[in-house]
Scaffold this motif. Sequence first.
Motif, short mmCIF file in Angstrom:
data_model
loop_
_atom_site.label_atom_id
_atom_site.label_comp_id
_atom_site.label_asym_id
_atom_site.label_seq_id
_atom_site.Cartn_x
_atom_site.Cartn_y
_atom_site.Cartn_z
N GLU A 32 0.82 -1.21 0.00
CA GLU A 32 0.00 0.00 0.00
C GLU A 32 0.86 1.27 0.00
O GLU A 32 2.07 1.21 0.25
N ALA A 33 0.23 2.38 -0.26
CA ALA A 33 0.90 3.68 -0.20
C ALA A 33 1.37 3.94 1.23
O ALA A 33 0.81 3.38 2.19
N ILE A 34 2.39 4.77 1.37
CA ILE A 34 2.80 5.22 2.70
C ILE A 34 2.63 6.73 2.77
O ILE A 34 2.69 7.42 1.75
N TYR A 35 2.40 7.21 3.99
CA TYR A 35 2.14 8.63 4.20
C TYR A 35 3.38 9.29 4.80
O TYR A 35 3.86 8.89 5.86
N LEU A 106 7.33 14.22 -5.42
CA LEU A 106 7.23 12.77 -5.39
C LEU A 106 5.77 12.43 -5.14
O LEU A 106 5.28 12.56 -4.02
N GLY A 107 5.06 12.07 -6.20
CA GLY A 107 3.61 11.87 -6.06
C GLY A 107 2.98 13.18 -5.63
O GLY A 107 3.26 14.23 -6.21
N GLU A 108 2.20 13.14 -4.58
CA GLU A 108 1.54 14.36 -4.08
C GLU A 108 2.40 15.10 -3.05
O GLU A 108 1.99 16.12 -2.51
N VAL A 109 3.59 14.58 -2.79
CA VAL A 109 4.47 15.10 -1.74
C VAL A 109 5.56 15.99 -2.34
O VAL A 109 6.02 15.77 -3.45
N VAL A 154 2.70 8.47 -0.96
CA VAL A 154 3.49 8.08 -2.13
C VAL A 154 3.23 6.60 -2.39
O VAL A 154 2.90 5.85 -1.47
N THR A 155 3.37 6.21 -3.64
CA THR A 155 3.14 4.82 -4.04
C THR A 155 4.28 4.34 -4.93
O THR A 155 5.03 5.15 -5.49
N ASP A 158 5.87 6.05 -8.28
CA ASP A 158 5.91 7.52 -8.27
C ASP A 158 7.32 7.94 -8.65
O ASP A 158 8.31 7.32 -8.25
N GLU A 159 7.41 9.02 -9.44
CA GLU A 159 8.72 9.50 -9.91
C GLU A 159 9.20 10.67 -9.07
O GLU A 159 8.41 11.52 -8.66
N LEU A 160 10.50 10.72 -8.85
CA LEU A 160 11.16 11.81 -8.15
C LEU A 160 11.52 12.87 -9.19
O LEU A 160 12.38 12.63 -10.04
#
Length: 184
Positions: A32-35, A106-109, A154-155, A158-160
Amino acid sequence: MKIISLNIGEKRTIQWRNKIVETGIFKSPVQEAIYLDTELVKNDAIVDRKHHGGIDKAVYAYGGNHYPYFKELHPNLDWQYGIFGENITFDQLEETKMHVGEIYQLGEVKIQVTKPREPCYKLGIRFNDQSIVKQFWNSTKCGVYFKVLKKGSVTVNDELILLETAYENPTIAEVYHSKKQNNK
């Protein structure tokens, strides 16, 4: 650079050299995604708050491209992503090209490069071989700590993406080399 593994650990209590040690270095891949929060990765164990977690060490990332180097030195381990205690494993990570202060999406982060990881005896516990600590110090394959500027999930895959350069600052490898010299 893209995420190839997300890794979370639980607190473990182990016996090491006749004393009881608590650690969060035993991380394993999760599906799963991590926060990524301001001072930590949600649901990940941080035992030693002096050296891990916090604003400048909220998330630790390592390069999957570094794994073959250490696998050759330690071929009998059960190799899986997260073995270095990293929360995020990227397919490629080059500490000689990442500058302190650079900002990435990175994703939404949104995250910022802060520090290299300095190995300690707990990495040796994880590898069941304290020689890894010196081997780690004698490379530039230290991984990168990030500050979280914008929280979120992030999952895998996801690209940096580099948003802001900081070429005027030292690279993570240069900071690491400097710390290595100070620890001799």
